[in-house]
Design a protein around this motif. Structure first.
Motif, PDB file in Angstrom:
ATOM      1  N   SER A  36       0.806  -1.223   0.000  1.00 28.06           N
ATOM      2  CA  SER A  36       0.000   0.000   0.000  1.00 28.06           C
ATOM      3  C   SER A  36       0.837   1.270   0.000  1.00 28.06           C
ATOM      4  O   SER A  36       0.483   2.261  -0.639  1.00 28.06           O
ATOM      5  CB  SER A  36      -0.933   0.004   1.217  1.00 28.06           C
ATOM      6  OG  SER A  36      -0.195  -0.078   2.428  1.00 28.06           O
ATOM      7  N   ASP A  37       1.966   1.275   0.693  1.00 24.40           N
ATOM      8  CA  ASP A  37       2.780   2.482   0.781  1.00 24.40           C
ATOM      9  C   ASP A  37       3.398   2.875  -0.559  1.00 24.40           C
ATOM     10  O   ASP A  37       3.914   3.974  -0.716  1.00 24.40           O
ATOM     11  CB  ASP A  37       3.902   2.301   1.808  1.00 24.40           C
ATOM     12  CG  ASP A  37       3.378   2.389   3.233  1.00 24.40           C
ATOM     13  OD1 ASP A  37       2.198   2.719   3.398  1.00 24.40           O
ATOM     14  OD2 ASP A  37       4.147   2.116   4.166  1.00 24.40           O
ATOM     15  N   LEU A  38       3.418   1.967  -1.515  1.00 21.25           N
ATOM     16  CA  LEU A  38       4.051   2.248  -2.806  1.00 21.25           C
ATOM     17  C   LEU A  38       3.053   2.534  -3.915  1.00 21.25           C
ATOM     18  O   LEU A  38       3.452   2.727  -5.056  1.00 21.25           O
ATOM     19  CB  LEU A  38       4.919   1.052  -3.236  1.00 21.25           C
ATOM     20  CG  LEU A  38       6.265   0.883  -2.539  1.00 21.25           C
ATOM     21  CD1 LEU A  38       6.990  -0.311  -3.100  1.00 21.25           C
ATOM     22  CD2 LEU A  38       7.118   2.117  -2.684  1.00 21.25           C
ATOM     23  N   LYS A  39       1.777   2.568  -3.590  1.00 21.08           N
ATOM     24  CA  LYS A  39       0.775   2.682  -4.650  1.00 21.08           C
ATOM     25  C   LYS A  39       0.943   3.940  -5.491  1.00 21.08           C
ATOM     26  O   LYS A  39       0.672   3.932  -6.690  1.00 21.08           O
ATOM     27  CB  LYS A  39      -0.627   2.620  -4.044  1.00 21.08           C
ATOM     28  CG  LYS A  39      -1.067   1.192  -3.704  1.00 21.08           C
ATOM     29  CD  LYS A  39      -2.499   1.135  -3.238  1.00 21.08           C
ATOM     30  CE  LYS A  39      -2.933  -0.304  -2.987  1.00 21.08           C
ATOM     31  NZ  LYS A  39      -4.317  -0.386  -2.473  1.00 21.08           N
ATOM     32  N   GLN A  40       1.382   5.044  -4.885  1.00 20.84           N
ATOM     33  CA  GLN A  40       1.533   6.283  -5.641  1.00 20.84           C
ATOM     34  C   GLN A  40       2.920   6.439  -6.236  1.00 20.84           C
ATOM     35  O   GLN A  40       3.151   7.347  -7.028  1.00 20.84           O
ATOM     36  CB  GLN A  40       1.237   7.484  -4.730  1.00 20.84           C
ATOM     37  CG  GLN A  40      -0.223   7.647  -4.357  1.00 20.84           C
ATOM     38  CD  GLN A  40      -0.435   8.894  -3.525  1.00 20.84           C
ATOM     39  OE1 GLN A  40       0.019   8.995  -2.397  1.00 20.84           O
ATOM     40  NE2 GLN A  40      -1.110   9.866  -4.085  1.00 20.84           N
ATOM     41  N   LEU A  41       3.832   5.585  -5.876  1.00 20.99           N
ATOM     42  CA  LEU A  41       5.213   5.719  -6.330  1.00 20.99           C
ATOM     43  C   LEU A  41       5.360   5.158  -7.740  1.00 20.99           C
ATOM     44  O   LEU A  41       5.055   3.988  -7.977  1.00 20.99           O
ATOM     45  CB  LEU A  41       6.131   4.983  -5.367  1.00 20.99           C
ATOM     46  CG  LEU A  41       7.626   5.279  -5.469  1.00 20.99           C
ATOM     47  CD1 LEU A  41       7.917   6.722  -5.089  1.00 20.99           C
ATOM     48  CD2 LEU A  41       8.414   4.331  -4.564  1.00 20.99           C
ATOM     49  N   PRO A  42       5.822   5.964  -8.701  1.00 20.63           N
ATOM     50  CA  PRO A  42       5.990   5.465 -10.073  1.00 20.63           C
ATOM     51  C   PRO A  42       6.990   4.306 -10.121  1.00 20.63           C
ATOM     52  O   PRO A  42       8.034   4.343  -9.465  1.00 20.63           O
ATOM     53  CB  PRO A  42       6.533   6.684 -10.832  1.00 20.63           C
ATOM     54  CG  PRO A  42       6.127   7.862 -10.007  1.00 20.63           C
ATOM     55  CD  PRO A  42       6.166   7.396  -8.581  1.00 20.63           C
ATOM     56  N   ILE A  43       6.660   3.272 -10.880  1.00 19.68           N
ATOM     57  CA  ILE A  43       7.520   2.098 -11.045  1.00 19.68           C
ATOM     58  C   ILE A  43       7.712   1.837 -12.534  1.00 19.68           C
ATOM     59  O   ILE A  43       6.740   1.730 -13.272  1.00 19.68           O
ATOM     60  CB  ILE A  43       6.909   0.853 -10.371  1.00 19.68           C
ATOM     61  CG1 ILE A  43       6.708   1.089  -8.867  1.00 19.68           C
ATOM     62  CG2 ILE A  43       7.794  -0.377 -10.595  1.00 19.68           C
ATOM     63  CD1 ILE A  43       5.979  -0.037  -8.169  1.00 19.68           C
ATOM     64  N   HIS A  44       8.964   1.762 -12.954  1.00 19.07           N
ATOM     65  CA  HIS A  44       9.278   1.508 -14.366  1.00 19.07           C
ATOM     66  C   HIS A  44      10.269   0.354 -14.461  1.00 19.07           C
ATOM     67  O   HIS A  44      11.274   0.311 -13.737  1.00 19.07           O
ATOM     68  CB  HIS A  44       9.911   2.748 -15.015  1.00 19.07           C
ATOM     69  CG  HIS A  44       8.991   3.908 -15.136  1.00 19.07           C
ATOM     70  ND1 HIS A  44       8.757   4.785 -14.091  1.00 19.07           N
ATOM     71  CD2 HIS A  44       8.250   4.357 -16.181  1.00 19.07           C
ATOM     72  CE1 HIS A  44       7.911   5.731 -14.493  1.00 19.07           C
ATOM     73  NE2 HIS A  44       7.592   5.486 -15.748  1.00 19.07           N
ATOM     74  N   LYS A  45       9.994  -0.577 -15.381  1.00 16.47           N
ATOM     75  CA  LYS A  45      10.988  -1.593 -15.701  1.00 16.47           C
ATOM     76  C   LYS A  45      12.012  -0.970 -16.626  1.00 16.47           C
ATOM     77  O   LYS A  45      11.652  -0.379 -17.661  1.00 16.47           O
ATOM     78  CB  LYS A  45      10.327  -2.797 -16.376  1.00 16.47           C
ATOM     79  CG  LYS A  45      11.333  -3.893 -16.758  1.00 16.47           C
ATOM     80  CD  LYS A  45      10.630  -5.061 -17.447  1.00 16.47           C
ATOM     81  CE  LYS A  45      11.634  -6.082 -17.954  1.00 16.47           C
ATOM     82  NZ  LYS A  45      10.974  -7.226 -18.631  1.00 16.47           N
ATOM     83  N   ILE A  46      13.287  -1.084 -16.274  1.00 18.00           N
ATOM     84  CA  ILE A  46      14.309  -0.460 -17.135  1.00 18.00           C
ATOM     85  C   ILE A  46      15.178  -1.480 -17.865  1.00 18.00           C
ATOM     86  O   ILE A  46      15.908  -1.117 -18.786  1.00 18.00           O
ATOM     87  CB  ILE A  46      15.204   0.508 -16.324  1.00 18.00           C
ATOM     88  CG1 ILE A  46      15.965  -0.228 -15.228  1.00 18.00           C
ATOM     89  CG2 ILE A  46      14.368   1.626 -15.741  1.00 18.00           C
ATOM     90  CD1 ILE A  46      16.966   0.677 -14.516  1.00 18.00           C
ATOM     91  N   GLY A  47      15.112  -2.750 -17.473  1.00 19.96           N
ATOM     92  CA  GLY A  47      15.901  -3.726 -18.207  1.00 19.96           C
ATOM     93  C   GLY A  47      15.933  -5.084 -17.534  1.00 19.96           C
ATOM     94  O   GLY A  47      15.266  -5.324 -16.530  1.00 19.96           O
ATOM     95  N   THR A  48      16.777  -5.983 -18.101  1.00 27.02           N
ATOM     96  CA  THR A  48      16.948  -7.340 -17.597  1.00 27.02           C
ATOM     97  C   THR A  48      18.429  -7.668 -17.565  1.00 27.02           C
ATOM     98  O   THR A  48      19.182  -7.299 -18.477  1.00 27.02           O
ATOM     99  CB  THR A  48      16.214  -8.350 -18.502  1.00 27.02           C
ATOM    100  OG1 THR A  48      14.812  -8.023 -18.523  1.00 27.02           O
ATOM    101  CG2 THR A  48      16.383  -9.773 -17.983  1.00 27.02           C
ATOM    102  N   LEU A  49      18.854  -8.379 -16.525  1.00 29.49           N
ATOM    103  CA  LEU A  49      20.243  -8.794 -16.384  1.00 29.49           C
ATOM    104  C   LEU A  49      20.472 -10.104 -17.139  1.00 29.49           C
ATOM    105  O   LEU A  49      19.681 -11.037 -17.009  1.00 29.49           O
ATOM    106  CB  LEU A  49      20.626  -8.963 -14.920  1.00 29.49           C
ATOM    107  CG  LEU A  49      20.587  -7.696 -14.061  1.00 29.49           C
ATOM    108  CD1 LEU A  49      20.836  -8.034 -12.606  1.00 29.49           C
ATOM    109  CD2 LEU A  49      21.598  -6.673 -14.556  1.00 29.49           C
ATOM    110  N   VAL A  50      21.539 -10.143 -17.913  1.00 26.06           N
ATOM    111  CA  VAL A  50      21.886 -11.374 -18.649  1.00 26.06           C
ATOM    112  C   VAL A  50      23.346 -11.731 -18.400  1.00 26.06           C
ATOM    113  O   VAL A  50      24.123 -10.922 -17.961  1.00 26.06           O
ATOM    114  CB  VAL A  50      21.643 -11.200 -20.163  1.00 26.06           C
ATOM    115  CG1 VAL A  50      20.174 -10.982 -20.436  1.00 26.06           C
ATOM    116  CG2 VAL A  50      22.478 -10.061 -20.742  1.00 26.06           C
TER     117      VAL A  50
END
Length: 249
Positions: free
Chosen positions: A235-249
């Motif tokens: 719940s505390d993160l609901k307003q926090l923008p979250i973006h996927k920026i990549g994947t580790l290989v």
């Protein structure tokens, strides 16, 4: 004395006995306040609060427990020093921390520009150190938005990382590394995360974030996880923008 030498991060990790590391972090801030030569004009309490936040985030992100803070104020004790300390103490209260403070102010010279340096020293059990724990196949996400200067003048901005967010993330086992983003920007910090875990980051082409913008007082946080962060959100993160920026290989 063995040091782990995490160049490129605002921390240093030192072995102090067979079971524990000593971790030190620091942050500096100049020309942000209410003095005549300050470039960004904001209340000194905000400068103190956000500078303290950066140093605390660095310590907490690697799993260490803060034990002591130093506050070096290159300005007169009053009013600048008093107001900067007010902000530092507000951030400690917000973080639920009661730390001893070693404080120094400038008592000999008249200054025309705000200058502040904060260090935090903490301790972590060696098996709990959260550095280089990412693994190939982990996705890398950015929580919060990069903001700098006047954009980062509200410590309660719902679009930036706060210590309460990081503390919640520490309790989620699926989250591996966490790196507060500063002036070097998301791209550099994400590449550092990959380097520390002996992997390579494939950036997600659809990410809309400015990867090279300064995040000022660590307004966003990079994390790695083998699971989608959206499935871990509380719940505390609901307003926090979250973006996927990549994947580790």
């Amino acid at each position: 004395m063995e040091t782990l030498g995490y160049q490129g991060r605002d921390i240093e990790v030192v072995s102090i006995n067979p079971e524990q590391y000593l971790v030190a972090s620091c942050d500096s801030c100049g020309a942000i306040g209410l003095k005549s030569f300050d470039i960004v004009q904001v209340a000194w309490s905000i400068t103190g609060r956000l500078t303290a936040r950066v140093a605390l985030l660095e310590i907490l992100a690697v799993g260490a427990t803060p034990k002591v803070m130093t506050v070096a104020i290159s300005n007169e004790p009053y009013p600048t020093g008093e107001e900067l300390l007010k902000g530092v103490k507000e951030e400690l209260i917000s973080a639920g921390l009661a730390l001893p403070l070693a404080i120094s102010t400038e008592k000999n010279m008249v200054t025309q520009e705000t200058a502040l340096g904060i260090s935090v020293v903490g301790i972590v059990m060696k098996h709990q150190l959260r550095l280089g724990t990412s693994q190939p196949g982990d996705d890398v996400f950015c929580l919060g938005l990069p903001k700098v200067g006047p954009e980062a003048s509200n410590p309660e901005d719902p679009e930036i990382i706060q210590i309460k967010h990081l503390n919640k993330l520490l309790g989620i086992s699926e989250i591996h590394d966490m790196i507060p983003v500063g002036s070097r920007g998301i791209r550099t910090e994400a590449e550092q995360l990959a380097l520390n875990s002996h992997s390579r980051l494939l950036f997600y082409p659809s990410c809309s974030l400015n990867m090279d913008k300064s995040a000022g007082p660590s307004t966003c946080l990079i994390i790695s996880s083998p699971r989608p962060v959206t499935n871990l959100v509380f719940s505390d993160l609901k307003q926090l923008p979250i973006h996927k920026i990549g994947t580790l290989v």
